[in-house]
Design a protein around this motif. Structure first.
Motif, PDB file in Angstrom:
ATOM      1  N   LEU A 589       0.792  -1.229   0.000  1.00 45.14           N
ATOM      2  CA  LEU A 589       0.000   0.000   0.000  1.00 45.14           C
ATOM      3  C   LEU A 589       0.822   1.276   0.000  1.00 45.14           C
ATOM      4  N   SER A 590       2.048   1.215   0.490  1.00 52.47           N
ATOM      5  CA  SER A 590       2.735   2.492   0.685  1.00 52.47           C
ATOM      6  C   SER A 590       4.173   2.487   0.211  1.00 52.47           C
ATOM      7  N   ARG A 591       4.855   1.345   0.219  1.00 57.92           N
ATOM      8  CA  ARG A 591       6.286   1.364  -0.063  1.00 57.92           C
ATOM      9  C   ARG A 591       6.554   1.491  -1.557  1.00 57.92           C
ATOM     10  N   TYR A 801      -6.516   7.983   2.164  1.00 56.98           N
ATOM     11  CA  TYR A 801      -5.923   8.193   0.844  1.00 56.98           C
ATOM     12  C   TYR A 801      -6.898   7.797  -0.274  1.00 56.98           C
ATOM     13  N   VAL A 802      -6.686   8.469  -1.392  1.00 60.57           N
ATOM     14  CA  VAL A 802      -7.291   8.051  -2.639  1.00 60.57           C
ATOM     15  C   VAL A 802      -6.165   7.528  -3.527  1.00 60.57           C
ATOM     16  N   TYR A 803      -6.365   6.351  -4.094  1.00 60.05           N
ATOM     17  CA  TYR A 803      -5.375   5.695  -4.956  1.00 60.05           C
ATOM     18  C   TYR A 803      -5.916   5.698  -6.378  1.00 60.05           C
ATOM     19  N   TRP A 804      -5.044   5.958  -7.347  1.00 58.48           N
ATOM     20  CA  TRP A 804      -5.488   5.897  -8.730  1.00 58.48           C
ATOM     21  C   TRP A 804      -4.359   5.434  -9.635  1.00 58.48           C
ATOM     22  N   ILE A 805      -4.756   5.028 -10.822  1.00 55.00           N
ATOM     23  CA  ILE A 805      -3.789   4.567 -11.823  1.00 55.00           C
ATOM     24  C   ILE A 805      -3.885   5.479 -13.032  1.00 55.00           C
ATOM     25  N   ASP A 806      -2.757   5.686 -13.683  1.00 58.11           N
ATOM     26  CA  ASP A 806      -2.709   6.512 -14.884  1.00 58.11           C
ATOM     27  C   ASP A 806      -2.111   5.671 -16.010  1.00 58.11           C
ATOM     28  N   ARG A 807      -2.903   5.435 -17.052  1.00 62.21           N
ATOM     29  CA  ARG A 807      -2.457   4.552 -18.135  1.00 62.21           C
ATOM     30  C   ARG A 807      -1.314   5.187 -18.919  1.00 62.21           C
ATOM     31  N   ARG A 814      -1.000   7.788  -5.118  1.00 64.68           N
ATOM     32  CA  ARG A 814      -1.913   8.008  -4.006  1.00 64.68           C
ATOM     33  C   ARG A 814      -1.723   9.432  -3.488  1.00 64.68           C
ATOM     34  N   ALA A 815      -2.811   9.950  -2.902  1.00 64.42           N
ATOM     35  CA  ALA A 815      -2.764  11.291  -2.315  1.00 64.42           C
ATOM     36  C   ALA A 815      -3.809  11.337  -1.211  1.00 64.42           C
ATOM     37  N   LEU A 816      -3.614  12.255  -0.276  1.00 60.68           N
ATOM     38  CA  LEU A 816      -4.592  12.432   0.787  1.00 60.68           C
ATOM     39  C   LEU A 816      -5.918  12.877   0.184  1.00 60.68           C
ATOM     40  N   LYS A 817      -6.979  12.216   0.557  1.00 59.49           N
ATOM     41  CA  LYS A 817      -8.278  12.561  -0.013  1.00 59.49           C
ATOM     42  C   LYS A 817      -8.784  13.911   0.479  1.00 59.49           C
ATOM     43  N   ALA A 822      -2.684  18.517  -3.712  1.00 60.15           N
ATOM     44  CA  ALA A 822      -1.400  18.196  -3.096  1.00 60.15           C
ATOM     45  C   ALA A 822      -0.622  17.233  -3.988  1.00 60.15           C
ATOM     46  N   PRO A 823       0.724  17.324  -4.020  1.00 60.64           N
ATOM     47  CA  PRO A 823       1.514  16.427  -4.873  1.00 60.64           C
ATOM     48  C   PRO A 823       1.272  14.966  -4.493  1.00 60.64           C
ATOM     49  N   PRO A 824       0.949  14.153  -5.490  1.00 56.47           N
ATOM     50  CA  PRO A 824       0.709  12.737  -5.192  1.00 56.47           C
ATOM     51  C   PRO A 824       2.004  11.962  -5.000  1.00 56.47           C
ATOM     52  N   GLN A 825       1.926  10.833  -4.391  1.00 57.40           N
ATOM     53  CA  GLN A 825       3.063   9.948  -4.179  1.00 57.40           C
ATOM     54  C   GLN A 825       2.974   8.794  -5.175  1.00 57.40           C
TER      55      GLN A 825
END
Length: 1455
Positions: A589-591, A801-807, A814-817, A822-825
């Motif tokens: 989830l995070s690493r 967090y909200v997680y998303w994928i970009d094709r 992921r980013a704070l919902k 805010a800059p995503p990780q």
């Protein structure tokens, strides 16, 4: 013995199929049985071998593999003094060869004037070898030594493509593939030619089953001491011992021991073969066959297994080196599409490269659990794996090397990594394009690899880092290094070569003309050196995987597990699941650069669209978007699997739209799955239970395009994104009702949406707006979470967090919902073709105790929906309608039923209903026609692709084949059906009618599969419709002159009723209420109707596209349309108010009907009583009449006033009755209770029950005819006493006795021991006092009759019960001297009018009776004269005269 081509040439024996050879064969062309030695020989076209196997022990060896190119036919003559094996080869040098059965003495017999020597057979008595050439079209023979060649026959018309031959006695038989025939002729000159059959599709092998074909002889192998194979030979002993592949003979030449020779294994597209390095012409292994596009292989010499992977199937399989124990080692769904494998034989691990998924993985080879782990994946760095094409290992040093084809951002290269996944590094990348094959010399630390794009073979020195080009000519492919020699395959020269190291200059060719070789390996005992490492013992004390390193080893947990502080492995409980179109993977989830958290779900051609989870059972569900042609078998649909790779199951696999399933959501409380199913013109929003049962369409959307979907079982709402012309986000109740739009502005292409169950907000990604937004569950409080996202494709929310994928970016973010902008990780990079994302964690699916569907499905039988703010469940039906109790479901009385190629489906007659009345019947092969029996509940349908007529009970899905090719026992049997285009069920006569297009016939058969009859011969029959209430059948003919015809249901009174202005009369139905026929014309695109006689024709619908089938019910007409792939209805009188019921089906809708008892209402069956008087098939006719027909192919025709089926070749006159056996009788002998025919056909119960008599005769109730004067004569002449019913009998006089049959007898006749009443009860002899006989008479033992003593034992039944002729006493009686023994007494008196029938009397030889009487065991004493009486037949007034010289003649005998 025979060959099963569908099993690639397996051999079967007897009725119970036994596989003798199941592996290591490719295209077996022919077999030959050595019936003396007990061996089976065969030719293998694909393997280019001639092989032999013992039939009992099934030991097998390759007899010939050198100079065998295209072996075809094979024959044997194992007799003493011969022992020959013959075969033909039609490769580059066509020839016929011979050897002894042990493989010695190989010689060529025929080489001239041969092209395709296809067939061989042996004429054993004359020791001749017959052969046929399929190209030059001749049959010839020669002697066993090749001399005396003689042409029997040559003809390019009668002999078009002979495939196989056999001889029996003086006849030659052969099959002809081109002519689809079996023919025969004289074996000497081919005279008396004839075609035995011309209807067999591509006939192949042929033989004659007869003991004469296998003459007895001496079997030396019966007493041989061979340990494995015994082959007959010309040796003085008569046999040669031989060994199976992988063994050799020891010094005794009788026993086999293990062969330790090193074997060069090579893989071709369809098999793996091997040659011994010390004898390159000897096969080293049992070939591994039936491979589908082989990719790579390796071996484990400890257990004797070969492991291999296939391009098409993608699984990892293994088979023992001896050809036994073939199995799938790792299922396809788990391993994906590996391209290369390598075995670490020391640590007992297997490594593979997966180019499609961009992974290198490792798996434990031993143990019950084959733990696996991703060793390397693609994170966008140069040293990462991107497109691994080849791998090899150096176990002593703990290193793995791979060749990588590269992807954008990660170059093609040669690279190395520790076997534990540590320290990956690039060795060389300049000029590398496609390093497809790789091998290593561990001693010199040299890597060899071939770049198949540049067609070069390179050597890389690992120590110095230098690389040199070894081979630059040709096209080097697979390669292997072994014992200072490099072996490689050249695709240009089609050769396998060997070059010594280090010079690599003087190459030697080991095998020529070998096409398509890929991987090479040298099989040897890798464990002879007994090299070990720290993983060799007890798996290095590791719980899952032990991975060697340069300094020892490291323990690793398998995919889906994490390592705990104490070193043990615990299952992952929280991770991200992403779908990448061709693979589903799991990550932490995070690493950053996280390990794999689940077993990848991959596979060739996978197209994963959407994923979701069901945490209560630890399942991952996904929608696969693969689609195919109509009726094609694809893996599209909904599936599920557990993170550890177990529990793989298909949930929804049928009824998938042409644009596949687009969205998927799991209601974890009610146990339902929601999905959107996209067709050409509509999108269905459907629901199904978690296990795939009770599937239902909630609604159909033709204006929009619902795609992504999400469910909130806590708030009890369903949400979906509509990507149609007007994009929006919509909401409904869980049952699909109360649909409303919650977002309709500022939205363009919502790819995905999800729910934050902590506050019930809705989140979605928009690929055109390039943003992540959210609203409350009611559509309020809209806000932006992230902007400037290039191509977001999926998202999910977990905790903060909200997680998303970009094709486009190929990343997981992921980013704070709570933050906006805010800059995503970045969590993971280089993930191609991302399509969806979900969180696997129990907290994402909280339970709601108040949900009424949470326990026991809410008490609902099928589907349960929880309604907003309602504590009561809403039950719904997937099939049927909801009963009055609101919980259970019941089938509707009437509904639509239609065939759709692979399915039989149903529709409600109510267009507003979305429930299917009955479950779909799936897995069919070309379902076309359909009808039903409403009273018994059966649905009948045809399957044209598999040539079947099948049925299924309403509400069931278990298909029962009624007629199918596999059920045939002989040609012309009832199961012989081809392309059944139309079916109609006669509910009155319980018969099935069908139109067979290829047989050009319309048939009928009883439902118990008796009485198959031909109703009509039709050029191109298509649709059928019957009206058993009126006794007519209708059909359409697509022939040269299209027409619609009518006949009685037995095929009589045939006439064309519509024959003008027709194109393709496709569908046909009868409106029973208004007495009209309707038909659909697919060429003129219209629907018409007319009266039942074809008059008053009118067009009803003119706007169809391609109508196929139609049905009338109530006030509507329903039809299927091929082009629109839909079902429509309109008013039946005018065609008005046409509406679509369903369209855009995945397969073409075919036959249609309405299942209803209303359509099958009349039940007056004239055939029900005594089968209508018919001997065979009875059919309802017009005006409640019956019509009889005869079975097909039995040589029968209708006769005997249209009631009986009689031999077609009978010679009876029209006024005679024809027996079933062809004999002829007088009509008045029919139904007289005498078996005059001898086969009982004149006394058939059905015939006699409805039999009518001549007016001059009385008709008994049982059908018997008797003269009118026999009526009321006190005798039971009818034998059912119906001639004595309702009679006015006279009253008996005072001196008479009244019998039970009302006969009057004199009082003196009572109690005289004689049955004078003749009423069957001896009423005049009941309650009689004991009788005293006068002197010189004796009383009979059991009757009251007194007889003269000399009547005892006189051969006559004087007592009436034959007690005076008891043989126990009579054999002691002898005649007195004064008495003489009569020669015979023959008296024929017609006491009962017909003691013998006329036919019997016509064959009685009275002289025989005269003589036979003298030989009777009873003696006749005291009779001095011989009287020959005259039998008078009162009925026929026939007089039978006595033989000449038979004694005194009584001329006038009065009865």
């Amino acid at each position: 013995m025979w060959l099963r081509i569908d099993s690639k040439g397996s051999v079967c024996d007897g009725d119970d199929v036994v596989e003798i050879v199941a592996t290591g064969i490719d295209v077996v062309e022919d077999i030959a049985v050595d019936w003396l030695g007990g061996n089976l020989y065969w030719t293998d076209y694909g393997m280019e071998t001639i092989e032999v196997v013992s039939l009992i022990q099934q030991h097998r060896m390759v007899l010939f593999s050198e100079n065998i190119t295209n072996p075809r036919a094979i024959e044997v003559d194992p007799r003493d003094g011969v022992r020959y094996l013959f075969w033909s080869d039609w490769g580059q040098n066509p020839r016929i060869e011979r050897s002894f059965l042990d493989g010695t003495g190989r010689t060529t017999l025929v080489t001239q004037k041969l092209f395709w020597p296809n067939a061989l057979t042996v004429d054993y008595p004359n020791k001749r070898l017959y052969f046929a050439d399929a190209r030059m079209d001749f049959v010839e023979f020669c002697n066993y030594d090749g001399s005396g060649r003689y042409q029997v026959f040559a003809n390019d018309h009668f002999l078009r493509h002979p495939h196989s031959m056999t001889i029996y006695e003086d006849w030659l038989y052969w099959t002809d593939r081109a002519a689809s025939s079996v023919s025969m002729c004289n074996k000497f000159n081919c005279s008396s030619r004839s075609v035995l059959s011309s209807t067999i599709s591509r006939p192949l092998g042929i033989t004659v089953y007869s003991a004469i074909k296998q003459p007895s002889g001496i079997n030396p192998c019966a007493h041989a001491v061979c340990s494995h194979l015994c082959l007959l030979s010309p040796k003085p002993t008569g046999y040669t011992c031989a060994c199976p592949i992988g063994m050799i003979l020891d010094g005794t030449a009788h026993s086999c021991i293990k062969d330790t020779s090193e074997i060069l294994l090579f893989m071709q597209s369809r098999f793996i073969a091997g040659i011994k390095l010390d004898s390159t012409n000897v096969t080293g292994i049992v070939p591994v066959s039936s491979i589908s596009s082989g990719q790579d292989f390796d071996f484990d010499s400890r257990d004797g297994y070969i492991y291999y992977v296939e391009k098409n199937n993608g699984g990892l399989k293994r088979i023992q080196i001896n050809g036994h124990n073939s199995s799938e080692f790792v299922p396809t769904a788990m391993i994906g599409s590996p391209t290369s494998i390598a075995i670490d034989w020391i640590s007992r691990n297997l490594f593979w490269a997966n180019a499609a998924a961009g992974l290198i993985e490792v798996m434990r080879l031993d143990g019950a659990e084959h733990y696996r782990r991703v060793l390397l994946s693609n994170n966008g760095r140069h040293r990462d794996v991107a497109k691994p094409l080849s791998v090899c290992v150096d176990p002593p040093r703990g290193l793995l090397y791979w060749g990588d084809g590269g992807v954008p951002g990660v170059p093609a290269k040669i690279a190395a990594v520790g076997m534990d996944g540590s320290n990956p590094r690039v060795l060389f990348s300049i000029g590398i394009r496609s390093p497809s094959y790789m091998t290593i010399d561990t001693d010199s630390q040299s890597l060899f690899f071939t770049d198949t794009f540049h067609r070069k073979l390179h050597q890389y020195d690992i120590t110095s880092g230098l690389m040199i080009q070894v081979v630059s000519s040709g096209s080097p492919q697979g390669l292997v290094f072994h014992e200072n020699k490099l072996y490689y395959y050249d695709a240009v020269f089609e050769t396998i070569k060997r070059a010594p190291f280090p010079t690599l200059g003087s190459e030697a060719v080991l095998r020529n003309n070998v096409k398509g070789v890929g991987a090479l390996k040298v099989y040897y005992d890798r464990h002879l050196t007994k090299r070990v490492n720290t993983c060799s013992k007890n798996n290095g004390k590791c719980e899952h995987l032990c991975l060697p390193t340069s300094s020892g080893h490291s323990c690793a947990c398998a995919i889906g597990f994490t390592e705990k502080d104490d070193g043990t492995c615990a299952a992952e409980t929280s991770f991200i699941v992403v779908s990448m179109f061709n693979v589903i993977r799991g990550f932490g989830l995070s690493r950053v650069d996280v390990d794999e958290a689940m077993v990848p779900v991959a596979g060739n051609g996978r197209a994963t669209i959407a994923v979701d989870v069901y945490m209560s059972a630890n399942y991952i569900y996904w929608a696969d978007g693969r689609t195919g042609a109509a009726g094609a078998n694809t893996d599209g649909g909904v599936h599920r699997i557990k993170p550890d790779g177990t529990g793989s199951q298909n949930i929804v696999t049928s009824g998938i739209g042409s644009h596949s399933i687009r969205g998927l959501a799991v209601d974890w409380i009610a146990g339902n799955i929601y999905f959107t199913n996209a067709f050409d013109v509509e999108v269905f929003l459907e629901v199904v239970r978690l296990d795939g049962t009770f599937r239902k369409v909630l609604f159909r959307e033709s204006q929009g395009q619902p795609a992504a979907i999400a469910v909130n079982p806590l708030k009890r709402y369903l949400y979906w994104a509509d990507v149609g012309q007007t994009a929006k986000i919509m909401r409904s109740l869980l049952d699909g009702n109360n649909r409303t739009t919650i977002v309709k502005s500022g939205i363009s292409l919502p790819r995905d949406l999800t729910i934050d169950y902590s506050n019930h907000d809705i989140y979605w990604v928009d690929a055109i707006v390039d943003a992540i937004q959210s609203v409350s569950f009611s559509g309020e409080e809209r806000r932006y979470i992230q902007a400037s996202t290039p191509n977001p494709f999926g998202l999910t929310v977990f905790q903060s967090y909200v997680y998303w994928i970009d094709r486009n970016l190929q990343k997981i973010f992921r980013a704070l919902k709570s933050s906006q902008g805010a800059p995503p990780q970045t969590l993971k990079s280089n993930l191609a073709k991302l399509s969806d994302i979900v969180i696997f964690d129990h907290s994402v699916q909280p339970y709601d105790d108040t949900n009424p569907c949470g326990t026991n499905n809410g008490g609902c039988q099928q589907l349960c929906f929880a309604q907003a703010d309602d504590m009561e469940p809403l039950c719904s039906c997937s099939t049927g309608t909801l009963s009055d109790n609101g919980r259970s479901c019941e089938a509707p009385i009437s509904f639509l039923l239609f065939a759709a190629e692979t399915e039989i489906q149903s529709l409600s007659l109510n267009p507003a209903s979305t429930a299917n009345p009955i479950p779909a019947i799936t897995g069919l092969q070309g379902a076309v026609a359909v009808d039903y029996d409403a009273h018994e509940g059966y649905i009948y349908f045809s399957q044209v692709n598999s040539k079947k007529i099948s049925r299924v009970l309403q509400g069931d899905t278990m298909v029962e084949d009624m007629m199918a090719p596999s059920m045939n026992t002989s040609e012309g049997y009832v199961h012989d059906v081809t392309s059944v285009e139309g079916i109609a069920f006669d509910w009155v006569g319980k018969k099935l009618y069908w139109a067979d297009l290829f047989k050009n016939r319309i048939y009928s058969i009883s439902v118990n599969l008796t009485n198959k009859v031909v109703i009509a011969m039709v050029q191109s029959p298509r649709a059928l419709a019957i009206d058993p209430c009126k006794g007519f059948i209708y059909w359409s003919d697509w022939g040269n002159t299209p027409k619609i015809e009518r006949a009685t249901m037995a095929g009589h009174q045939r006439q064309a009723i519509v024959y003008t202005d027709l194109g393709w009369p496709n569908g046909l139905t009868v409106d029973f209420e208004e007495e009209r026929i309707y038909w659909a014309d697919a060429r003129k695109d219209r629907i018409e109707r007319a009266g039942l006689d074809g008059n008053y024709r009118e067009v009803i619908v003119e706007t169809t596209v391609h109508p196929f089938s139609l049905i009338v019910f109530g006030h509507h007409i329903y039809w299927t349309d091929w082009t629109m792939r839909g079902i429509y209805r309109a008013e039946k009188h005018t065609g008005a108010n046409m509406e679509m019921l369903i369209q855009g089906l995945a397969t073409r809708p075919m036959g249609i009907t309405v299942f209803s008892t209303e359509r099958q209402s009349c039940n007056n069956n004239p055939c029900s009583a005594f089968n209508g008087g018919c001997s065979h098939s009875c059919h309802p006719g017009p005006e409640n009449s019956v019509e009889c027909t005869c079975d097909e192919g039995k040589g029968l025709k209708i006769g005997n006033n249209g009631k009986s089926c009689v031999p077609s070749n009978n010679s009876c006159s029209p006024e005679q009755f024809v027996c079933g056996n062809g004999r002829c009788l007088r009509e008045r002998w029919v139904c007289d209770l005498d078996n005059d025919c001898g086969d009982g056909s004149d006394e058939d119960a059905n015939l006699c029950a409805l039999h009518t008599c001549d007016p001059k005769y009385f008709s008994c109730k049982n059908g018997r005819c008797i003269p009118l004067r026999y009526r009321c004569d006190f005798d039971n002449d009818c034998r059912d006493n119906s001639d004595e019913e309702d009679c006015d009998y006279p009253t008996c006089g005072p001196n008479q006795v009244t019998c039970l049959n009302y006969r009057c007898i004199d009082m003196s006749q009572r109690c005289n021991g004689v049955d004078n009443c003749r009423d069957g009860n001896r009423t005049d002899e009941i309650t009689c006092p004991p009788r005293t006989c006068p002197p010189n008479q004796v009383k009979c033992p059991t009757t009251n009759i007194c007889i003269i003593r000399r009547y005892m034992c006189d051969g006559d039944n004087d007592c009436g019960d034959n007690s005076d002729e008891n043989p126990f006493f009579c054999h002691l009686v002898s005649c007195a001297p004064a008495e003489q023994t009569a020669v015979a007494v023959v008296v024929f008196i017609a006491v009962n009018r017909r003691p013998l029938t006329d036919r019997q009397l016509s064959t009685v030889n009275i002289h025989d009776l005269f003589v036979n009487k003298a030989t009777s065991p009873s003696l006749v004493c005291g009779i001095t004269s011989i009287v020959i009486g005259v039998h008078i037949d009162v009925i026929s007034s026939k007089r039978v005269s006595q033989p000449n010289g038979a004694g005194h003649l009584t001329d006038n005998l009065t009865v």
